[in-house]
Enzyme design. Structure first.
Site, mmCIF file in Angstrom:
data_model
loop_
_atom_site.group_PDB
_atom_site.id
_atom_site.type_symbol
_atom_site.label_atom_id
_atom_site.label_comp_id
_atom_site.label_asym_id
_atom_site.label_seq_id
_atom_site.Cartn_x
_atom_site.Cartn_y
_atom_site.Cartn_z
ATOM 1 N NE ARG A 138 -4.115 -1.968 1.992
ATOM 2 C CZ ARG A 138 -4.087 -3.152 2.627
ATOM 3 N NH1 ARG A 138 -3.082 -3.409 3.465
ATOM 4 N NH2 ARG A 138 -5.035 -4.028 2.441
ATOM 5 C CE LYS A 160 -0.700 13.351 -14.852
ATOM 6 N NZ LYS A 160 -1.046 13.763 -16.230
ATOM 7 C CD GLU A 202 6.719 15.319 -22.806
ATOM 8 O OE1 GLU A 202 6.310 16.428 -22.414
ATOM 9 O OE2 GLU A 202 6.001 14.314 -22.865
ATOM 10 C CE LYS A 243 5.215 16.747 -14.626
ATOM 11 N NZ LYS A 243 5.435 15.481 -15.356
ATOM 12 C CD GLU A 253 -3.991 15.639 -15.975
ATOM 13 O OE1 GLU A 253 -4.768 15.179 -16.813
ATOM 14 O OE2 GLU A 253 -2.782 15.327 -15.912
ATOM 15 N NE ARG A 257 0.578 16.550 -13.043
ATOM 16 C CZ ARG A 257 1.197 15.723 -12.207
ATOM 17 N NH1 ARG A 257 0.866 15.717 -10.925
ATOM 18 N NH2 ARG A 257 2.127 14.896 -12.632
ATOM 19 C CG HIS A 264 0.967 14.567 -23.822
ATOM 20 N ND1 HIS A 264 1.653 15.747 -24.056
ATOM 21 C CD2 HIS A 264 1.828 13.769 -23.133
ATOM 22 C CE1 HIS A 264 2.862 15.654 -23.523
ATOM 23 N NE2 HIS A 264 2.986 14.471 -22.969
ATOM 24 C CG HIS A 268 -0.977 9.823 -24.793
ATOM 25 N ND1 HIS A 268 -1.514 10.187 -23.569
ATOM 26 C CD2 HIS A 268 0.362 9.938 -24.649
ATOM 27 C CE1 HIS A 268 -0.534 10.504 -22.737
ATOM 28 N NE2 HIS A 268 0.615 10.366 -23.378
ATOM 29 C CG HIS A 282 5.885 10.053 -24.823
ATOM 30 N ND1 HIS A 282 4.507 10.016 -24.836
ATOM 31 C CD2 HIS A 282 6.224 11.112 -24.036
ATOM 32 C CE1 HIS A 282 4.034 10.995 -24.090
ATOM 33 N NE2 HIS A 282 5.048 11.673 -23.585
#
Length: 383
Positions: A138, A160, A202, A243, A253, A257, A264, A268, A282
């Site tokens: 956890r 993330k 990026e 960032k 987000e 954000r 993307h 994506h 990417h």
């Protein structure tokens, strides 16, 4: 943003000082160290922060061959025991079976909550190992040591973590902040030119979404980043600082954000369409996506017609693809790509949201997109 003045001989250029950017999230705050030789100093920095505890390294075959021995030696010198799990390199590793393999290996290593998982690699390893740390017992602490430009400026910062689904990118994951990030810019010298260029996609995104002066600095300096550690460190530092500021204001987000996803939604979808293969990296997808986002903005009358051309020209100058037509091999038709976009995490109530722009450095989130204009942009990019 002011241009970094590079003076003196090569010896002066080699003396790049480590910098610190703090991500202020209360009791989950952490530092991002940016500089040279940080892998060799990893043991000292980790023990200063956590004491002498056990660690488990998750890395990939490419990074292991180049840098793993140096990291393990640095940890051992500070009394940190650290075995390593070496996974295949590439985006295809971000999947269920490799996540399960990683978690089971960490359990077999008897990694406890107060031990550390070290994500040692690019964005794939950082996302996968971070997600494994998030769900193991956890939540176990983890340290990011990103080894690609893309990971240093983007995926290693902000918490993330996750894996891909066949239906879309990063659809399975959790927010789990690292406890420390060590961005050693020396390791970027070992990247292939293509991987370095992809990471640059990026970097440029930060200027495009919220800092026109930074984009202007990149237009003047970006071609020197691969060879010049001073400019390289400045580009990484500024990107990380941008960032960090956004993450501090909107960690999960809920609003601002989302701007970090400029390019993307398109990118994506293109990655999914190419099977997360080396047909499209990417950062290459992000570059094409940024151009498409500015094209769509101009078509809808949101920004000047010159903006998309300026964005495309800069990415082309850096050797990045700028059109769907630049991707080798077959792709889904426009309706197929739009269906893939519909799996984007920014979808709300079944409605696609895009990051568009009023100009360079002026991005915003909207769901007010004319479907006919979207199709026209996709068709133009294929031509």
């Amino acid at each position: 943003m002011t241009a970094t003045t590079v003076q003196g001989d090569q010896a002066h250029r080699d003396q790049v000082q480590a910098d610190q950017v703090n991500v202020d999230l209360g009791d989950r705050s952490y530092d991002v160290a940016i500089g040279r030789g940080l892998i060799g100093d990893a043991g000292t920095r980790i023990t200063a922060l956590f004491g002498r505890r056990r660690a488990a390294i998750v890395t990939d075959e490419t990074v292991a061959g180049l840098h793993l021995a140096r990291l393990q030696a640095a940890l051992a010198a500070s009394g940190i025991e650290a075995e390593a799990l070496i996974l295949p390199a590439g985006e295809a590793t971000k999947r269920w079976d490799k996540l399960g393999e990683t978690v089971e290996w960490l359990i077999s290593q008897k990694i406890e909550r107060k031990d550390l998982v070290i994500a040692f690699g690019g964005g794939v390893i950082g996302d996968l190992a971070g997600f494994a740390a998030a769900i193991l017992r956890r939540g176990v602490r983890f340290v990011q040591i990103p080894t690609t430009l893309l990971a240093q400026v983007d995926s290693s910062v902000g918490g993330k973590t996750g894996i891909n689904s066949p239906q879309g990118k990063n659809l399975i994951g959790a927010f789990h902040q690292p406890s420390l990030v060590l961005a050693d810019i020396d390791v970027l010298d070992t990247l292939t030119p293509r991987d370095f260029r992809a990471g640059y996609g990026e970097v440029a995104k930060y200027g495009l979404l919220g800092d026109e002066r930074f984009f202007e600095w990149l237009e003047a300096n970006a071609t020197e980043l691969a060879a010049d550690p001073v400019r390289r460190a400045e580009a990484v530092r500024h990107s990380v600082a941008m960032k960090a500021g956004i993450v501090q204001r909107d960690e999960t987000e809920q609003g601002e954000r989302a701007l970090l996803n400029l390019g993307h939604t398109f990118g994506h979808a293109l990655e999914a369409a190419t099977g997360y293969s080396d047909r499209l990296l990417h950062g290459e997808g992000v570059a094409i996506g940024c151009v498409l986002a500015f094209d769509l903005s101009a078509r809808q009358g949101l920004c000047a017609q010159e903006a998309p051309s300026r964005v495309a020209a800069h990415f082309a100058k850096m050797g990045l693809p700028t059109r769907i037509a630049d991707i080798a091999g077959a792709l889904p038709d426009d309706e197929g790509l739009i269906a893939l976009m519909a799996q984007d995490k920014k979808v709300e109530a079944g409605k696609l949201r895009f990051i568009l722009a009023h100009g360079i450095g002026q991005a915003f989130v909207t769901d007010a997109v004319d479907p006919s204009q979207l199709r026209a942009v996709l068709a133009q990019s294929r031509a």
